[in-house]
Motif scaffolding. Structure first.
Motif, PDB file in Angstrom:
ATOM      1  N   GLU A  23       0.855  -1.185   0.000  1.00 57.18           N
ATOM      2  CA  GLU A  23       0.000   0.000   0.000  1.00 57.18           C
ATOM      3  C   GLU A  23       0.892   1.237   0.000  1.00 57.18           C
ATOM      4  O   GLU A  23       1.877   1.298   0.737  1.00 57.18           O
ATOM      5  CB  GLU A  23      -0.907   0.018   1.231  1.00 57.18           C
ATOM      6  CG  GLU A  23      -1.798   1.248   1.289  1.00 57.18           C
ATOM      7  CD  GLU A  23      -2.533   1.387   2.604  1.00 57.18           C
ATOM      8  OE1 GLU A  23      -3.205   2.416   2.781  1.00 57.18           O
ATOM      9  OE2 GLU A  23      -2.414   0.483   3.449  1.00 57.18           O
ATOM     10  N   ARG A  24       0.542   2.235  -0.787  1.00 54.54           N
ATOM     11  CA  ARG A  24       1.344   3.458  -0.880  1.00 54.54           C
ATOM     12  C   ARG A  24       0.469   4.682  -0.636  1.00 54.54           C
ATOM     13  O   ARG A  24      -0.660   4.746  -1.132  1.00 54.54           O
ATOM     14  CB  ARG A  24       2.016   3.556  -2.252  1.00 54.54           C
ATOM     15  CG  ARG A  24       2.995   2.446  -2.545  1.00 54.54           C
ATOM     16  CD  ARG A  24       3.464   2.528  -3.996  1.00 54.54           C
ATOM     17  NE  ARG A  24       4.475   1.534  -4.319  1.00 54.54           N
ATOM     18  CZ  ARG A  24       4.246   0.270  -4.617  1.00 54.54           C
ATOM     19  NH1 ARG A  24       2.998  -0.167  -4.637  1.00 54.54           N
ATOM     20  NH2 ARG A  24       5.222  -0.572  -4.888  1.00 54.54           N
ATOM     21  N   PHE A  25       0.994   5.624   0.118  1.00 56.30           N
ATOM     22  CA  PHE A  25       0.312   6.906   0.295  1.00 56.30           C
ATOM     23  C   PHE A  25       1.358   7.956   0.644  1.00 56.30           C
ATOM     24  O   PHE A  25       2.530   7.635   0.884  1.00 56.30           O
ATOM     25  CB  PHE A  25      -0.791   6.821   1.368  1.00 56.30           C
ATOM     26  CG  PHE A  25      -0.306   6.440   2.743  1.00 56.30           C
ATOM     27  CD1 PHE A  25       0.029   7.401   3.682  1.00 56.30           C
ATOM     28  CD2 PHE A  25      -0.214   5.096   3.109  1.00 56.30           C
ATOM     29  CE1 PHE A  25       0.450   7.044   4.954  1.00 56.30           C
ATOM     30  CE2 PHE A  25       0.202   4.729   4.380  1.00 56.30           C
ATOM     31  CZ  PHE A  25       0.540   5.715   5.299  1.00 56.30           C
ATOM     32  N   GLU A  26       0.950   9.228   0.660  1.00 57.30           N
ATOM     33  CA  GLU A  26       1.875  10.327   0.910  1.00 57.30           C
ATOM     34  C   GLU A  26       1.402  11.144   2.103  1.00 57.30           C
ATOM     35  O   GLU A  26       0.195  11.270   2.347  1.00 57.30           O
ATOM     36  CB  GLU A  26       2.014  11.215  -0.329  1.00 57.30           C
ATOM     37  CG  GLU A  26       2.643  10.496  -1.514  1.00 57.30           C
ATOM     38  CD  GLU A  26       2.959  11.421  -2.675  1.00 57.30           C
ATOM     39  OE1 GLU A  26       2.749  12.648  -2.535  1.00 57.30           O
ATOM     40  OE2 GLU A  26       3.405  10.921  -3.727  1.00 57.30           O
ATOM     41  N   ALA A  27       2.373  11.699   2.825  1.00 55.46           N
ATOM     42  CA  ALA A  27       2.095  12.564   3.964  1.00 55.46           C
ATOM     43  C   ALA A  27       3.194  13.610   4.034  1.00 55.46           C
ATOM     44  O   ALA A  27       4.356  13.263   4.217  1.00 55.46           O
ATOM     45  CB  ALA A  27       2.052  11.758   5.266  1.00 55.46           C
ATOM     46  N   ALA A  28       2.827  14.894   3.872  1.00 57.15           N
ATOM     47  CA  ALA A  28       3.829  15.970   3.790  1.00 57.15           C
ATOM     48  C   ALA A  28       4.817  15.614   2.684  1.00 57.15           C
ATOM     49  O   ALA A  28       4.418  15.320   1.566  1.00 57.15           O
ATOM     50  CB  ALA A  28       4.496  16.194   5.143  1.00 57.15           C
ATOM     51  N   ASN A  29       6.116  15.593   2.989  1.00 59.06           N
ATOM     52  CA  ASN A  29       7.122  15.224   1.984  1.00 59.06           C
ATOM     53  C   ASN A  29       7.493  13.747   2.054  1.00 59.06           C
ATOM     54  O   ASN A  29       8.525  13.338   1.520  1.00 59.06           O
ATOM     55  CB  ASN A  29       8.380  16.086   2.160  1.00 59.06           C
ATOM     56  CG  ASN A  29       9.000  15.934   3.543  1.00 59.06           C
ATOM     57  OD1 ASN A  29       8.283  15.919   4.545  1.00 59.06           O
ATOM     58  ND2 ASN A  29      10.316  15.865   3.612  1.00 59.06           N
ATOM     59  N   LEU A  30       6.639  12.942   2.691  1.00 55.67           N
ATOM     60  CA  LEU A  30       6.889  11.516   2.840  1.00 55.67           C
ATOM     61  C   LEU A  30       6.131  10.703   1.800  1.00 55.67           C
ATOM     62  O   LEU A  30       4.933  10.916   1.586  1.00 55.67           O
ATOM     63  CB  LEU A  30       6.426  11.042   4.226  1.00 55.67           C
ATOM     64  CG  LEU A  30       7.420  11.070   5.375  1.00 55.67           C
ATOM     65  CD1 LEU A  30       6.728  10.591   6.641  1.00 55.67           C
ATOM     66  CD2 LEU A  30       8.641  10.230   5.078  1.00 55.67           C
ATOM     67  N   LEU A  42       7.693  -1.477   6.567  1.00 51.43           N
ATOM     68  CA  LEU A  42       7.312  -0.093   6.325  1.00 51.43           C
ATOM     69  C   LEU A  42       8.511   0.619   5.712  1.00 51.43           C
ATOM     70  O   LEU A  42       9.637   0.470   6.184  1.00 51.43           O
ATOM     71  CB  LEU A  42       6.914   0.600   7.637  1.00 51.43           C
ATOM     72  CG  LEU A  42       6.590   2.092   7.563  1.00 51.43           C
ATOM     73  CD1 LEU A  42       5.256   2.308   6.831  1.00 51.43           C
ATOM     74  CD2 LEU A  42       6.524   2.688   8.971  1.00 51.43           C
ATOM     75  N   ARG A  43       8.273   1.361   4.653  1.00 50.69           N
ATOM     76  CA  ARG A  43       9.339   2.119   3.994  1.00 50.69           C
ATOM     77  C   ARG A  43       8.926   3.585   3.936  1.00 50.69           C
ATOM     78  O   ARG A  43       7.825   3.913   3.486  1.00 50.69           O
ATOM     79  CB  ARG A  43       9.592   1.584   2.586  1.00 50.69           C
ATOM     80  CG  ARG A  43      10.734   2.281   1.832  1.00 50.69           C
ATOM     81  CD  ARG A  43      10.860   1.663   0.447  1.00 50.69           C
ATOM     82  NE  ARG A  43      11.868   2.305  -0.376  1.00 50.69           N
ATOM     83  CZ  ARG A  43      13.142   1.943  -0.440  1.00 50.69           C
ATOM     84  NH1 ARG A  43      13.563   0.922   0.298  1.00 50.69           N
ATOM     85  NH2 ARG A  43      13.989   2.569  -1.227  1.00 50.69           N
ATOM     86  N   LEU A  44       9.811   4.458   4.426  1.00 49.08           N
ATOM     87  CA  LEU A  44       9.580   5.898   4.406  1.00 49.08           C
ATOM     88  C   LEU A  44      10.616   6.548   3.501  1.00 49.08           C
ATOM     89  O   LEU A  44      11.815   6.479   3.769  1.00 49.08           O
ATOM     90  CB  LEU A  44       9.684   6.483   5.815  1.00 49.08           C
ATOM     91  CG  LEU A  44       8.733   5.924   6.875  1.00 49.08           C
ATOM     92  CD1 LEU A  44       9.006   6.581   8.219  1.00 49.08           C
ATOM     93  CD2 LEU A  44       7.274   6.115   6.470  1.00 49.08           C
ATOM     94  N   GLU A  45      10.139   7.177   2.458  1.00 50.17           N
ATOM     95  CA  GLU A  45      11.022   7.905   1.555  1.00 50.17           C
ATOM     96  C   GLU A  45      10.721   9.394   1.700  1.00 50.17           C
ATOM     97  O   GLU A  45       9.640   9.859   1.323  1.00 50.17           O
ATOM     98  CB  GLU A  45      10.812   7.470   0.109  1.00 50.17           C
ATOM     99  CG  GLU A  45      11.703   8.214  -0.877  1.00 50.17           C
ATOM    100  CD  GLU A  45      11.386   7.888  -2.315  1.00 50.17           C
ATOM    101  OE1 GLU A  45      12.039   8.459  -3.204  1.00 50.17           O
ATOM    102  OE2 GLU A  45      10.477   7.065  -2.558  1.00 50.17           O
ATOM    103  N   ALA A  46      11.656  10.128   2.290  1.00 49.63           N
ATOM    104  CA  ALA A  46      11.466  11.556   2.523  1.00 49.63           C
ATOM    105  C   ALA A  46      12.109  12.344   1.391  1.00 49.63           C
ATOM    106  O   ALA A  46      13.326  12.285   1.189  1.00 49.63           O
ATOM    107  CB  ALA A  46      12.080  11.965   3.857  1.00 49.63           C
ATOM    108  N   LEU A  47      11.283  13.071   0.651  1.00 49.35           N
ATOM    109  CA  LEU A  47      11.807  13.937  -0.396  1.00 49.35           C
ATOM    110  C   LEU A  47      12.374  15.201   0.235  1.00 49.35           C
ATOM    111  O   LEU A  47      11.862  15.693   1.248  1.00 49.35           O
ATOM    112  CB  LEU A  47      10.692  14.302  -1.376  1.00 49.35           C
ATOM    113  CG  LEU A  47       9.952  13.135  -2.025  1.00 49.35           C
ATOM    114  CD1 LEU A  47       8.854  13.665  -2.938  1.00 49.35           C
ATOM    115  CD2 LEU A  47      10.905  12.241  -2.797  1.00 49.35           C
ATOM    116  N   PRO A  48      13.444  15.770  -0.328  1.00 47.61           N
ATOM    117  CA  PRO A  48      13.965  17.017   0.229  1.00 47.61           C
ATOM    118  C   PRO A  48      12.938  18.129   0.079  1.00 47.61           C
ATOM    119  O   PRO A  48      12.242  18.196  -0.947  1.00 47.61           O
ATOM    120  CB  PRO A  48      15.217  17.288  -0.607  1.00 47.61           C
ATOM    121  CG  PRO A  48      15.037  16.499  -1.854  1.00 47.61           C
ATOM    122  CD  PRO A  48      14.219  15.312  -1.496  1.00 47.61           C
ATOM    123  N   PRO A  49      12.781  18.987   1.070  1.00 46.77           N
ATOM    124  CA  PRO A  49      11.856  20.113   0.933  1.00 46.77           C
ATOM    125  C   PRO A  49      12.248  21.009  -0.239  1.00 46.77           C
ATOM    126  O   PRO A  49      13.396  20.967  -0.708  1.00 46.77           O
ATOM    127  CB  PRO A  49      12.016  20.855   2.270  1.00 46.77           C
ATOM    128  CG  PRO A  49      12.526  19.832   3.222  1.00 46.77           C
ATOM    129  CD  PRO A  49      13.411  18.942   2.402  1.00 46.77           C
TER     130      PRO A  49
END
Length: 217
Positions: A169-176, A186-193
């Motif tokens: 399952e994939r979803f987005e939260a803020a820059n995550l 669980l995999r968290l990929e944080a995009l740079p602001p």
């Protein structure tokens, strides 16, 4: 800052584990503003990552462990942002307590969602829960508690394509960007602001807590 990227917007930074030991720090940049979150004697605080004396960046690395000390003149700051270590102060700077307080670091905001740490530039504005929405905030918080162990990429599917056929399952939260295999990974990929270099991107792979299914004889 632009209207499309207001300074009241929250951005995911790291997990609590990344700031668990004294002097651990994690940095990012939002627009033109460098930010740092740091553990100072057990208290995690966030500031603009810029010395108030000659405006040098304090911590240049994305993360690490070391005093909140400016590399230019060696000023060291406490958890209130006040310079407490000033080499050659009697001869060169001659700052009393009030003078030091006037040169305190500019604060930033820090918020937690379960074990996840978020930062923003502004010290006032909507809460993190208001930005994410109460449902998404609660779910992300619960997931961070359900998957407390760091895992190697291969343990979480190595890019989410492990050939098993099991759905992520994939979803987005803020820059995550969040990818979840319920009960397994669980995999968290944080995009740079916006305005931040790629070196501020972060990816974390997490596994559930160990479950001891053995029973005494």
């Amino acid at each position: 800052m632009t209207e499309a990227m207001p300074d009241t917007r929250w951005f995911y930074l790291c997990t609590e584990d990344d700031l668990a030991v004294p002097n651990a720090f994690v940095t990012t940049r939002v627009g033109a503003v460098p930010l740092v979150a740091q553990n100072l004697k057990g208290r995690v605080v966030a500031f603009r990552n810029v010395c108030t004396h000659r405006f040098a960046v304090i911590h240049d690395d994305p993360s690490g462990c070391g005093p909140l000390r400016c590399p230019y003149h060696g000023w060291t700051f406490d958890a209130e942002g006040v310079p407490v270590g000033l080499p050659f102060n009697p001869t060169d700077f001659q700052l009393n307590a009030e003078g030091r307080r006037r040169l305190a670091l500019n604060p930033a905001s820090l918020a937690r969602c379960g074990r996840l740490v978020f930062v923003r530039v502004a010290t006032e504005g909507p809460s993190l829960e208001e930005q994410l929405g109460s449902g998404l905030f609660a779910r992300l918080s619960a997931l961070s508690e359900d998957f407390p162990r760091s895992g190697e990429p291969g343990e979480t599917g190595d890019g989410l394509d492990d050939g098993s056929g099991e759905a992520w399952e994939r979803f987005e939260a803020a820059n995550l960007r969040v990818a979840l295999r319920p009960g397994q990974a669980l995999r968290l990929e944080a995009l740079p602001p916006p305005g931040a270099a790629e070196r501020f991107a972060r990816t974390g792979n997490f596994l559930p807590a160990h479950t001891d299914t053995e029973r005494p004889a």
